[in-house]
Scaffold this motif. Structure first.
Motif, PDB file in Angstrom:
ATOM      1  N   HIS A 281      21.743  25.937  10.989  1.00 43.85           N
ATOM      2  CA  HIS A 281      23.045  25.306  10.794  1.00 43.85           C
ATOM      3  C   HIS A 281      23.220  24.111  11.721  1.00 43.85           C
ATOM      4  N   THR A 293      30.771  25.479   7.863  1.00 43.31           N
ATOM      5  CA  THR A 293      30.814  26.248   9.098  1.00 43.31           C
ATOM      6  C   THR A 293      29.643  27.209   9.198  1.00 43.31           C
ATOM      7  N   ASP A 295      29.920  30.362   9.836  1.00 46.10           N
ATOM      8  CA  ASP A 295      30.281  31.571   9.095  1.00 46.10           C
ATOM      9  C   ASP A 295      29.971  31.417   7.609  1.00 46.10           C
TER      10      ASP A 295
END
Length: 351
Positions: A281, A293, A295
């Motif tokens: 990420h 994000t 998450d």
């Protein structure tokens, strides 16, 4: 496309004269006087050979290259024509737009039918191909995941890419569902999977149709078969991604889920997958992806663990049966089934 000379389907046909003409048609001036070939890699669909070339006179071309070509019988080559087109297309038309590390392509050709092709690629020297059966270390998996951001990020949600290579729809779902259950049965007959692996196949057949056409918030070009057998590891820890036969558009976490769930031992995956997804990420953000994000990235990772059994069931049917291939598919399915059982809510609960 090389049209003036027949495209070889055997390494013995890669003669000095053929290679000289082929490289010439691809803009490289040379006159090869001799060639020696040795098999490299463990490809399931095509053959790869390291060529040692005597150019006969000074040239900017290297003394060694890797040749990749369709070497099976006519039926096998016809079956593989789609993936052959994919790989030639990637190197010819797409590769320049990405930062993921890959071999340089010196020349490429494919027949109109797609059943014959040749690629002449950069020889990565001392780099060693990963071993899918043994798997890789968490550090190696992290390096590959970070490198994959250089494939996913440059054309993240690129409308032109998605117009050129549309996401699957109802026709693709219907076609897949028409053959998935029979292919799953063939897999069971050939490999005799254990209880958990067999449950993962049941789950795949049950869920794959909905998954294939589920609306996506994010899409990119994906490798489609990102695992350590398709990565070269250099002596300094650098990685090079190879075997671009299965490119498509889709959720980019399909690549990361497939990589981690098939290339790490179950123990290593459980310990390190969250950290590796976080590193991936960060690499996306560094490459310019915004509004996504960590998450969301993790949620997409779990949602795309289905990539592994899907590719395993289809890939095993396409590959020539070998002792190594049997061991490889068994190890991959066993690891990915454990990941599904660990992470997908109720995924294998019907066992």
């Amino acid at each position: 496309m090389t049209e003036t000379i027949e495209i070889p389907t055997s390494v013995n046909q890669l003669t000095p004269a053929w290679l000289t003409a082929f490289l010439g048609e691809n803009g490289h001036d040379t006159s090869i006087v001799s060639v020696a070939a040795e098999a490299v890699g463990t490809g399931q669909m095509a053959g790869s050979y390291r060529l040692t070339l005597d150019h006969g006179s000074p040239t900017d071309l290297p003394a060694t290259m890797v040749a990749k070509l369709a070497t099976g019988g006519p039926e096998q080559r016809e079956f593989g024509s789609g993936v052959f087109r994919n790989e030639v297309r990637f190197y010819r038309d797409l590769a320049a737009g990405f930062t993921v590390p890959m071999p340089r392509c010196f020349a490429a050709t494919i027949s109109d039918a797609g059943t014959e092709f040749v690629l002449l690629l950069e020889d990565m020297g001392e780099a060693v191909q990963g071993d899918q059966i043994t798997g890789c270390t968490p550090a190696q998996a992290e390096s590959v995941a970070v490198a994959a951001a250089g494939l996913h990020a440059p054309r993240w949600n690129d409308a032109a890419l998605l117009e050129e290579m549309p996401l699957p729809g109802v026709p693709e779902r219907e076609m897949m569902e028409s053959i998935l259950a029979p292919m799953a049965d063939v897999y069971r007959d050939r490999f005799s999977p254990d209880t958990t692996s067999s449950a993962a196949i049941d789950w795949l057949v049950r869920e794959a149709g909905d998954w294939l056409v589920a609306p996506l918030r994010n899409a990119a070009l994906i490798h489609g078969d990102l695992r350590v057998d398709n990565v070269l590891f250099g002596p300094a820890g650098d990685v090079t991604v190879i075997d671009w036969q299965t490119i498509t558009t889709g959720n980019p976490l399909r690549d990361i889920a497939f990589l981690l769930s098939t290339s790490l031992t179950t123990e290593d995956r459980r310990k390190h997958e969250r950290g590796i997804v976080a590193s991936y990420h960060r690499a996306l953000v560094t490459e310019g992806v915004t509004g996504y994000t960590l998450d969301e990235c993790w949620t997409d990772y779990v949602a795309n663990l289905i990539q592994a059994p899907l590719i395993i069931v289809f890939g095993s049917a396409a590959a020539q049966p070998t002792e190594r291939g049997t061991a490889m598919f068994d190890a991959m399915l066993s690891r990915s089934a454990a990941a599904i059982d660990d992470l997908v809510p109720g995924g294998l609960g019907g066992r």
